[in-house]
Design an enzyme around this catalytic site. Sequence first.
Site, PDB file in Angstrom:
ATOM      1  N   ASP A  83       0.847  -1.194   0.000  1.00  0.00           N
ATOM      2  CA  ASP A  83       0.000   0.000   0.000  1.00  0.00           C
ATOM      3  C   ASP A  83       0.884   1.246   0.000  1.00  0.00           C
ATOM      4  O   ASP A  83       1.889   1.307   0.702  1.00  0.00           O
ATOM      5  CB  ASP A  83      -0.928  -0.005   1.224  1.00  0.00           C
ATOM      6  CG  ASP A  83      -2.072   0.971   1.080  1.00  0.00           C
ATOM      7  OD1 ASP A  83      -3.230   0.527   0.991  1.00  0.00           O
ATOM      8  OD2 ASP A  83      -1.812   2.207   1.065  1.00  0.00           O
ATOM      9  N   ILE A  84       0.489   2.247  -0.790  1.00  0.00           N
ATOM     10  CA  ILE A  84       1.289   3.469  -0.926  1.00  0.00           C
ATOM     11  C   ILE A  84       1.257   4.310   0.350  1.00  0.00           C
ATOM     12  O   ILE A  84       2.160   5.110   0.597  1.00  0.00           O
ATOM     13  CB  ILE A  84       0.782   4.285  -2.151  1.00  0.00           C
ATOM     14  CG1 ILE A  84       1.866   5.198  -2.690  1.00  0.00           C
ATOM     15  CG2 ILE A  84      -0.478   5.049  -1.852  1.00  0.00           C
ATOM     16  CD1 ILE A  84       1.549   5.761  -4.075  1.00  0.00           C
ATOM     17  N   ASN A 141     -12.807  -3.188   2.704  1.00  0.00           N
ATOM     18  CA  ASN A 141     -13.718  -2.048   2.805  1.00  0.00           C
ATOM     19  C   ASN A 141     -14.654  -2.075   1.599  1.00  0.00           C
ATOM     20  O   ASN A 141     -14.216  -2.336   0.476  1.00  0.00           O
ATOM     21  CB  ASN A 141     -12.925  -0.738   2.832  1.00  0.00           C
ATOM     22  CG  ASN A 141     -12.066  -0.621   4.076  1.00  0.00           C
ATOM     23  OD1 ASN A 141     -12.459  -1.067   5.149  1.00  0.00           O
ATOM     24  ND2 ASN A 141     -10.879  -0.045   3.947  1.00  0.00           N
ATOM     25  N   GLN A 152     -14.450   2.453   1.259  1.00  0.00           N
ATOM     26  CA  GLN A 152     -13.760   2.007   0.030  1.00  0.00           C
ATOM     27  C   GLN A 152     -13.451   3.221  -0.844  1.00  0.00           C
ATOM     28  O   GLN A 152     -14.351   3.953  -1.239  1.00  0.00           O
ATOM     29  CB  GLN A 152     -14.637   1.013  -0.746  1.00  0.00           C
ATOM     30  CG  GLN A 152     -13.939   0.465  -1.984  1.00  0.00           C
ATOM     31  CD  GLN A 152     -14.770  -0.582  -2.732  1.00  0.00           C
ATOM     32  OE1 GLN A 152     -15.903  -0.881  -2.334  1.00  0.00           O
ATOM     33  NE2 GLN A 152     -14.209  -1.126  -3.786  1.00  0.00           N
ATOM     34  N   SER A 153     -12.165   3.423  -1.132  1.00  0.00           N
ATOM     35  CA  SER A 153     -11.761   4.588  -1.928  1.00  0.00           C
ATOM     36  C   SER A 153     -11.304   4.215  -3.332  1.00  0.00           C
ATOM     37  O   SER A 153     -11.161   5.098  -4.177  1.00  0.00           O
ATOM     38  CB  SER A 153     -10.653   5.362  -1.210  1.00  0.00           C
ATOM     39  OG  SER A 153      -9.495   4.565  -1.070  1.00  0.00           O
ATOM     40  N   HIS A 189     -10.207  -5.141  -3.275  1.00  0.00           N
ATOM     41  CA  HIS A 189      -8.880  -5.335  -2.673  1.00  0.00           C
ATOM     42  C   HIS A 189      -9.029  -5.789  -1.236  1.00  0.00           C
ATOM     43  O   HIS A 189      -9.910  -5.329  -0.510  1.00  0.00           O
ATOM     44  CB  HIS A 189      -8.023  -4.071  -2.761  1.00  0.00           C
ATOM     45  CG  HIS A 189      -8.722  -2.813  -2.331  1.00  0.00           C
ATOM     46  ND1 HIS A 189      -9.647  -2.176  -3.130  1.00  0.00           N
ATOM     47  CD2 HIS A 189      -8.650  -2.092  -1.194  1.00  0.00           C
ATOM     48  CE1 HIS A 189     -10.095  -1.095  -2.497  1.00  0.00           C
ATOM     49  NE2 HIS A 189      -9.512  -1.032  -1.303  1.00  0.00           N
ATOM     50  N   LEU A 190      -8.145  -6.683  -0.860  1.00  0.00           N
ATOM     51  CA  LEU A 190      -8.070  -7.196   0.510  1.00  0.00           C
ATOM     52  C   LEU A 190      -6.827  -6.595   1.148  1.00  0.00           C
ATOM     53  O   LEU A 190      -5.719  -6.756   0.639  1.00  0.00           O
ATOM     54  CB  LEU A 190      -7.962  -8.724   0.461  1.00  0.00           C
ATOM     55  CG  LEU A 190      -7.753  -9.470   1.768  1.00  0.00           C
ATOM     56  CD1 LEU A 190      -8.948  -9.324   2.701  1.00  0.00           C
ATOM     57  CD2 LEU A 190      -7.507 -10.966   1.486  1.00  0.00           C
ATOM     58  N   HIS A 191      -7.026  -5.881   2.266  1.00  0.00           N
ATOM     59  CA  HIS A 191      -5.885  -5.329   3.000  1.00  0.00           C
ATOM     60  C   HIS A 191      -5.322  -6.406   3.930  1.00  0.00           C
ATOM     61  O   HIS A 191      -6.081  -7.035   4.688  1.00  0.00           O
ATOM     62  CB  HIS A 191      -6.313  -4.163   3.893  1.00  0.00           C
ATOM     63  CG  HIS A 191      -6.832  -2.951   3.181  1.00  0.00           C
ATOM     64  ND1 HIS A 191      -6.080  -1.817   2.985  1.00  0.00           N
ATOM     65  CD2 HIS A 191      -8.051  -2.683   2.638  1.00  0.00           C
ATOM     66  CE1 HIS A 191      -6.800  -0.890   2.362  1.00  0.00           C
ATOM     67  NE2 HIS A 191      -8.002  -1.394   2.144  1.00  0.00           N
TER      68      HIS A 191
HETATM   69  P1  5GP Z   1      -9.649   1.442   0.453  1.00  0.00           P
HETATM   70  O1  5GP Z   1      -9.680   2.753   1.183  1.00  0.00           O
HETATM   71  O2  5GP Z   1     -10.374   1.549  -0.884  1.00  0.00           O
HETATM   72  O3  5GP Z   1     -10.083   0.281   1.263  1.00  0.00           O
HETATM   73  O4  5GP Z   1      -8.122   1.175   0.142  1.00  0.00           O
HETATM   74  C1  5GP Z   1      -7.460   1.682  -0.973  1.00  0.00           C
HETATM   75  C2  5GP Z   1      -6.000   1.635  -0.647  1.00  0.00           C
HETATM   76  O5  5GP Z   1      -5.277   1.809  -1.850  1.00  0.00           O
HETATM   77  C3  5GP Z   1      -5.538   2.743   0.309  1.00  0.00           C
HETATM   78  O6  5GP Z   1      -4.996   2.153   1.476  1.00  0.00           O
HETATM   79  C4  5GP Z   1      -4.523   3.528  -0.504  1.00  0.00           C
HETATM   80  O7  5GP Z   1      -3.425   3.952   0.259  1.00  0.00           O
HETATM   81  C5  5GP Z   1      -4.116   2.534  -1.573  1.00  0.00           C
HETATM   82  N1  5GP Z   1      -3.706   3.129  -2.829  1.00  0.00           N
HETATM   83  C6  5GP Z   1      -4.386   4.078  -3.538  1.00  0.00           C
HETATM   84  N2  5GP Z   1      -3.722   4.389  -4.655  1.00  0.00           N
HETATM   85  C7  5GP Z   1      -2.603   3.628  -4.665  1.00  0.00           C
HETATM   86  C8  5GP Z   1      -1.507   3.509  -5.584  1.00  0.00           C
HETATM   87  O8  5GP Z   1      -1.420   4.166  -6.628  1.00  0.00           O
HETATM   88  N3  5GP Z   1      -0.532   2.620  -5.264  1.00  0.00           N
HETATM   89  C9  5GP Z   1      -0.587   1.861  -4.132  1.00  0.00           C
HETATM   90  N4  5GP Z   1       0.432   1.017  -3.910  1.00  0.00           N
HETATM   91  N5  5GP Z   1      -1.599   1.950  -3.250  1.00  0.00           N
HETATM   92  C10 5GP Z   1      -2.597   2.820  -3.510  1.00  0.00           C
END
Ligand code: 5GP
Length: 111
Positions: A30-31, A84, A91-92, A97-99
């Site tokens: 994760d970034i 999420n 969810q963003s 995706h699974l964290h």
């Molecule tokens: P969500 O909030 O949808 O559950 O998780 C999305 C995740 O994707 C976030 O933790 C965010 O940091 C990660 N993320 C978003 N854009 C990128 C990217 O370009 N590269 C990587 N490695 N992670 C990303």
Amino acid sequence: MENCIFCRIIAGEIPSGKVYEDDTIFAFKDIQPQAPIHILIIPKLHCSSVLDAEPVTVAHMISVANGLAKDMGLDDKGFRLVINTGKDGGQSVGHLHLHLLGGRSLQWPPG
Ligand code: 5GP
Ligand code: ZN
């Protein structure tokens, strides 16, 4: 899918810290890590959320996460798997995706 950031990562158009890949699954760092170990496990075939996912896909994602957790020595200490979903779920990115989170003591409940 065009304009999906995770599809572009899978295609190699956007660099990522890849940690695992097979025929159907891709995993990368994760970034914005929320823990010392924070990996995202995603299906290669675009899928918007867990609501649209085949159960076998989710099972494979969990199996990969378990393998990575063991490889990283998290099986003794513990870890957390999170999916999420939707707006209230936080969810963003609209690609399933699974964290995998670990490497520190994680609080519960989430905020
Ligand atoms: P969500 O909030 O949808 O559950 O998780 C999305 C995740 O994707 C976030 O933790 C965010 O940091 C990660 N993320 C978003 N854009 C990128 C990217 O370009 N590269 C990587 N490695 N992670 C990303
Ligand atoms: Zn996608």
